[in-house]
Design an enzyme around this catalytic site. Sequence first.
Site, PDB file in Angstrom:
ATOM      1  N   GLU A  94       0.023  -0.783   5.917  1.00  0.00           N
ATOM      2  CA  GLU A  94       1.108  -0.147   6.661  1.00  0.00           C
ATOM      3  C   GLU A  94       0.949   1.370   6.699  1.00  0.00           C
ATOM      4  O   GLU A  94       1.240   2.003   7.708  1.00  0.00           O
ATOM      5  CB  GLU A  94       2.452  -0.519   6.045  1.00  0.00           C
ATOM      6  CG  GLU A  94       3.639  -0.315   6.963  1.00  0.00           C
ATOM      7  CD  GLU A  94       4.219   1.097   6.933  1.00  0.00           C
ATOM      8  OE1 GLU A  94       5.028   1.432   7.811  1.00  0.00           O
ATOM      9  OE2 GLU A  94       3.871   1.872   6.012  1.00  0.00           O
ATOM     10  N   ASP A 103       0.852  -1.194   0.000  1.00  0.00           N
ATOM     11  CA  ASP A 103       0.000   0.000   0.000  1.00  0.00           C
ATOM     12  C   ASP A 103       0.888   1.244   0.000  1.00  0.00           C
ATOM     13  O   ASP A 103       2.016   1.229   0.501  1.00  0.00           O
ATOM     14  CB  ASP A 103      -0.967  -0.004   1.176  1.00  0.00           C
ATOM     15  CG  ASP A 103      -0.281   0.039   2.530  1.00  0.00           C
ATOM     16  OD1 ASP A 103       0.706  -0.706   2.720  1.00  0.00           O
ATOM     17  OD2 ASP A 103      -0.720   0.812   3.407  1.00  0.00           O
TER      18      ASP A 103
END
Length: 389
Positions: free
Chosen positions: A144, A81
């Site tokens: 994250e 991500d």
Amino acid sequence: MTDLSFDPRDPVALTQALIRCPSVTPAEGGALTLLAEVLQANGFTAHLVPFSDEDTPDIVNLYARIGPPDKPALMFAGHTDVVPPGDEARWRHQPFSGDIVNGQLYGRGAVDMKGGVAASVAASLRHLDANPEAPIAFLITGDEEGPAINGTVKLLDWAVAKGDRIGHCILGEPTNPDALGDMVKIGRRGSLSGIITVHGKQGHVAYPHLAMNPVPQMVRLLAALTQSELDQGSDHFDASNLEVVSVDVGNPAFNVIPADISATFNIRFNDRWTRQSLEEWVRGKLDGAAGNEVAYDLVFERSASESFFTPPGAFVDAIVSSIEAETGRRPVLSTSGGTSDARFIKNVCPVVEFGLVGKTMHQIDERVDILDLESLTRIYQRILGQYFG
């Protein structure tokens, strides 16, 4: 079906393919699906594992493993991500294009951290070509850059619950300030955030005796926190620091005493503290300053993390010697910087962080030198060679 016409042993091609997946948190964007298919095509057992939680977006994560199940794996961890690209018109090359210009690969996530993920996959596949029995695992999250609730911490629990054994972990976050080989992270300070609220009584500024202004009371409480030294550091960590990051009354008027005031703070703390001891310290300071005169509420955020430290030894030595052999630089062993998903991994196995140069992460025109991608891949190959002996 994902296009797998490129060679995943080439970290540049794999990084390009990942960048072209628009995986802005919480969107998976096809990045984890691509990795799962690459790893499955090369003998890994791969699982795309979704998690949900109250008041947080659903997240897809990836766990993959190869090799004898009874032997502890060397695990590579990371995330696909990315943060939003911002104003795309300001990018010289579109943020999800994966363009290569003058030896630089452009795109959101090139450094943080699709490039690091690609290098670890490429290195592992190269190592497995000659050592097919090596137990290697990948733990890659899509959470994250977000709340970090439905990502690494739950995926670790999932992997451990199903019986996987993990010996050590390399987290490929961008650790180097200026050049590849500058720095290895062998620990991180903990992080604790809180919100203080003082309730007053709203009123007209010309009639203060009919109101109760909470602002001076908050100033009194914050002074007790900010004027107190937490510590002077420890053997492996810098001094802990408390920073007030927001004070808000929600009052646009000049002639109104506000009803309430809130303040938000964050503490980055070393191994002289635990979350519990630090919470007790904060409450003690606030209680001492408040006395019987100030009523306040204090809420600590649930995302707090403890500090951790991976002592130098055979694992750290293998990483340092591999970096030095490839780059000619002997990296500094550091515990500086913010938090990372290593704060969760350290509960399962020793973890060390080493990845790319972080100069452009989260910036417009985020980019990575394609020579660094190949060098990082070779460093990971050297580590695998030493680790499995």
